[in-house]
Write an enzyme that holds these catalytic residues in place. Structure first.
Site, PDB file in Angstrom:
ATOM      1  N   SER A 114      -9.098  -2.583   9.584  1.00 55.62           N
ATOM      2  CA  SER A 114      -8.407  -1.305   9.810  1.00 55.62           C
ATOM      3  C   SER A 114      -8.607  -0.893  11.259  1.00 55.62           C
ATOM      4  CB  SER A 114      -9.024  -0.235   8.902  1.00 55.62           C
ATOM      5  OG  SER A 114      -8.545   1.041   9.257  1.00 55.62           O
ATOM      6  N   TYR A 119     -15.905   4.341   4.918  1.00 50.29           N
ATOM      7  CA  TYR A 119     -14.806   3.403   5.187  1.00 50.29           C
ATOM      8  C   TYR A 119     -14.934   2.811   6.609  1.00 50.29           C
ATOM      9  CZ  TYR A 119      -9.842   1.884   5.299  1.00 50.29           C
ATOM     10  OH  TYR A 119      -8.660   1.167   5.387  1.00 50.29           O
TER      11      TYR A 119
HETATM   12  P1  NAP Z   1      -3.376   0.638  -2.067  1.00 52.44           P
HETATM   13  O1  NAP Z   1      -1.929   0.909  -1.980  1.00 52.44           O
HETATM   14  O2  NAP Z   1      -4.288   1.678  -2.624  1.00 52.44           O
HETATM   15  O3  NAP Z   1      -3.578  -0.748  -2.906  1.00 52.44           O
HETATM   16  C1  NAP Z   1      -4.871  -1.220  -3.129  1.00 52.44           C
HETATM   17  C2  NAP Z   1      -4.802  -2.500  -3.939  1.00 52.44           C
HETATM   18  O4  NAP Z   1      -6.153  -2.997  -4.094  1.00 52.44           O
HETATM   19  C3  NAP Z   1      -4.254  -2.299  -5.338  1.00 52.44           C
HETATM   20  O5  NAP Z   1      -3.540  -3.459  -5.724  1.00 52.44           O
HETATM   21  C4  NAP Z   1      -5.527  -2.162  -6.186  1.00 52.44           C
HETATM   22  O6  NAP Z   1      -5.273  -2.508  -7.547  1.00 52.44           O
HETATM   23  C5  NAP Z   1      -6.434  -3.182  -5.479  1.00 52.44           C
HETATM   24  N1  NAP Z   1      -7.886  -2.989  -5.687  1.00 52.44           N
HETATM   25  C6  NAP Z   1      -8.641  -1.906  -5.375  1.00 52.44           C
HETATM   26  N2  NAP Z   1      -9.932  -2.133  -5.712  1.00 52.44           N
HETATM   27  C7  NAP Z   1      -9.983  -3.398  -6.227  1.00 52.44           C
HETATM   28  C8  NAP Z   1     -11.020  -4.205  -6.760  1.00 52.44           C
HETATM   29  N3  NAP Z   1     -12.289  -3.765  -6.838  1.00 52.44           N
HETATM   30  N4  NAP Z   1     -10.724  -5.452  -7.203  1.00 52.44           N
HETATM   31  C9  NAP Z   1      -9.440  -5.916  -7.138  1.00 52.44           C
HETATM   32  N5  NAP Z   1      -8.424  -5.197  -6.644  1.00 52.44           N
HETATM   33  C10 NAP Z   1      -8.683  -3.947  -6.214  1.00 52.44           C
HETATM   34  O7  NAP Z   1      -3.991   0.261  -0.640  1.00 52.44           O
HETATM   35  P2  NAP Z   1      -3.260  -0.226   0.722  1.00 52.44           P
HETATM   36  O8  NAP Z   1      -2.968   0.960   1.543  1.00 52.44           O
HETATM   37  O9  NAP Z   1      -2.200  -1.192   0.408  1.00 52.44           O
HETATM   38  O10 NAP Z   1      -4.483  -0.956   1.448  1.00 52.44           O
HETATM   39  C11 NAP Z   1      -4.693  -2.346   1.371  1.00 52.44           C
HETATM   40  C12 NAP Z   1      -5.764  -2.739   2.388  1.00 52.44           C
HETATM   41  O11 NAP Z   1      -5.353  -2.365   3.688  1.00 52.44           O
HETATM   42  C13 NAP Z   1      -7.119  -2.066   2.166  1.00 52.44           C
HETATM   43  O12 NAP Z   1      -8.167  -2.955   2.461  1.00 52.44           O
HETATM   44  C14 NAP Z   1      -7.097  -0.938   3.162  1.00 52.44           C
HETATM   45  O13 NAP Z   1      -8.378  -0.517   3.547  1.00 52.44           O
HETATM   46  C15 NAP Z   1      -6.349  -1.574   4.306  1.00 52.44           C
HETATM   47  N6  NAP Z   1      -5.740  -0.609   5.225  1.00 52.44           N
HETATM   48  C16 NAP Z   1      -4.750   0.207   4.809  1.00 52.44           C
HETATM   49  C17 NAP Z   1      -4.181   1.109   5.729  1.00 52.44           C
HETATM   50  C18 NAP Z   1      -3.063   2.031   5.360  1.00 52.44           C
HETATM   51  O14 NAP Z   1      -2.648   2.822   6.225  1.00 52.44           O
HETATM   52  N7  NAP Z   1      -2.527   2.013   4.159  1.00 52.44           N
HETATM   53  C19 NAP Z   1      -4.647   1.144   7.049  1.00 52.44           C
HETATM   54  C20 NAP Z   1      -5.670   0.296   7.419  1.00 52.44           C
HETATM   55  C21 NAP Z   1      -6.212  -0.591   6.506  1.00 52.44           C
HETATM   56  P3  NAP Z   1      -6.022  -1.740  -8.776  1.00 52.44           P
HETATM   57  O15 NAP Z   1      -5.842  -0.277  -8.513  1.00 52.44           O
HETATM   58  O16 NAP Z   1      -5.368  -2.238 -10.008  1.00 52.44           O
HETATM   59  O17 NAP Z   1      -7.443  -2.168  -8.700  1.00 52.44           O
END
Ligand code: NAP
Length: 254
Positions: A145, A158
């Site tokens: 991130s 985080y």
């Molecule tokens: P999201 O929409 O909340 O999706 C998260 C995904 O991870 C879901 O499929 C969830 O499925 C799964 N998950 C969560 N905990 C888990 C576990 N213990 N085991 C297996 N699966 C798990 O999140 P996102 O925004 O796409 O983020 C994805 C990644 O990008 C993360 O690492 C996040 O920190 C990073 N990121 C995101 C942003 C942003 O702006 N969105 C920015 C920087 C970094 P379930 O709920 O079914 O478990």
């Protein structure tokens, strides 16, 4: 040269790919000809994502497991290796938030985020690397991130986890390069997903993102797929231990 960016017929496991960034990365690989494994903790969400991608004619399988549970991870990686095929590419994407001011943050909020966003990458990568090491081939892509570089209030857990993941990426690159396993990271900026909904729903935060990011918009989950495909292809075969920031230029003007 024509296949420089090809990921055709690669077997790709994307953790946390039932929605959001993971889903778009998985869809990008599948559209480029890979066989993709969709993961999340909720079996229902995994099924729904798989159904959608199959309806688009893509080659996908679903496998629900919790990336923070070492026994579950070991068992499911073995299952994938034996029933779908050798994992060529692992994308460690699963991640969560538990927001709270640092002085009020509970041990549970701290531990949950460090477990899901940092320790899980150690657990899953170790389980997959066991097979990659014997094959002397593999690509690992960790989703970090912008918060590995810059902090923001209420997400100290985080920031610490993602900063740690940046260094874990370098450690994996350092120790596993000799096995021809290349490890890199992608650092997303502000991307519109469920995870950032509390921020995008806040008009002042939304306006702040649009004024601070040089491209003047939030990122879309699809914006991440290209960097992931590049890091899994021959085109990046001498890149090891780096982070590519996909942030619309935000870090350039920090
Ligand atoms: P999201 O929409 O909340 O999706 C998260 C995904 O991870 C879901 O499929 C969830 O499925 C799964 N998950 C969560 N905990 C888990 C576990 N213990 N085991 C297996 N699966 C798990 O999140 P996102 O925004 O796409 O983020 C994805 C990644 O990008 C993360 O690492 C996040 O920190 C990073 N990121 C995101 C942003 C942003 O702006 N969105 C920015 C920087 C970094 P379930 O709920 O079914 O478990």
């Amino acid at each position: 040269m024509k296949d420089l960016f090809s990921v055709k017929d690669k077997t790709v496991l994307v953790t946390g790919s039932s929605r959001g960034i993971g889903y778009s990365i998985a869809r990008g690989f599948a559209a480029a000809g890979s066989v993709v494994l969709i993961n999340g903790t909720s079996g229902e969400s995994v099924k729904k994502a798989v159904k959608q991608l199959l309806s688009e004619g893509l080659r996908v399988h679903g496998i629900a497991f919790d990336v923070t549970n070492p026994a579950e991870v070991e068992k499911n990686i073995e299952k994938i290796e034996n029933s779908v095929g050798p994992v060529d590419v692992l994308v460690n994407n699963a991640g969560i938030h538990r927001r709270a001011p640092l002085e009020d943050m509970t041990m549970e909020e701290w531990n949950k985020v460090v477990e899901a966003d940092l320790t899980s990458v150690f657990i899953v990568s170790k389980a997959v690397a066991k097979y990659m090491i014997t094959r002397r081939a593999g690509r690992i892509i960790n989703i970090t991130s912008l918060n590995a570089e810059a902090a923001r209030p209420t997400i100290a857990n985080y920031c610490a986890a993602k900063g740690g993941l940046k260094m874990l990426t370098k450690s994996m690159a350092t120790e596993w390069g000799k096995y021809n396993i290349l490890t890199n990271a992608i650092g997303p900026g502000y991307i519109l997903t469920d995870l950032t909904k509390p921020l995008s729903d806040d008009p002042s935060f939304d306006a702040w993102v649009k004024s601070e990011v040089p491209l003047q918009r939030w990122g879309q989950p699809e914006d991440l797929a290209g960097a992931a495909i590049f890091l899994a292809s021959e085109a990046s075969k001498y890149i090891n231990g780096h982070t590519i920031y996909v942030d619309g230029g935000w870090q350039a003007c920090l």
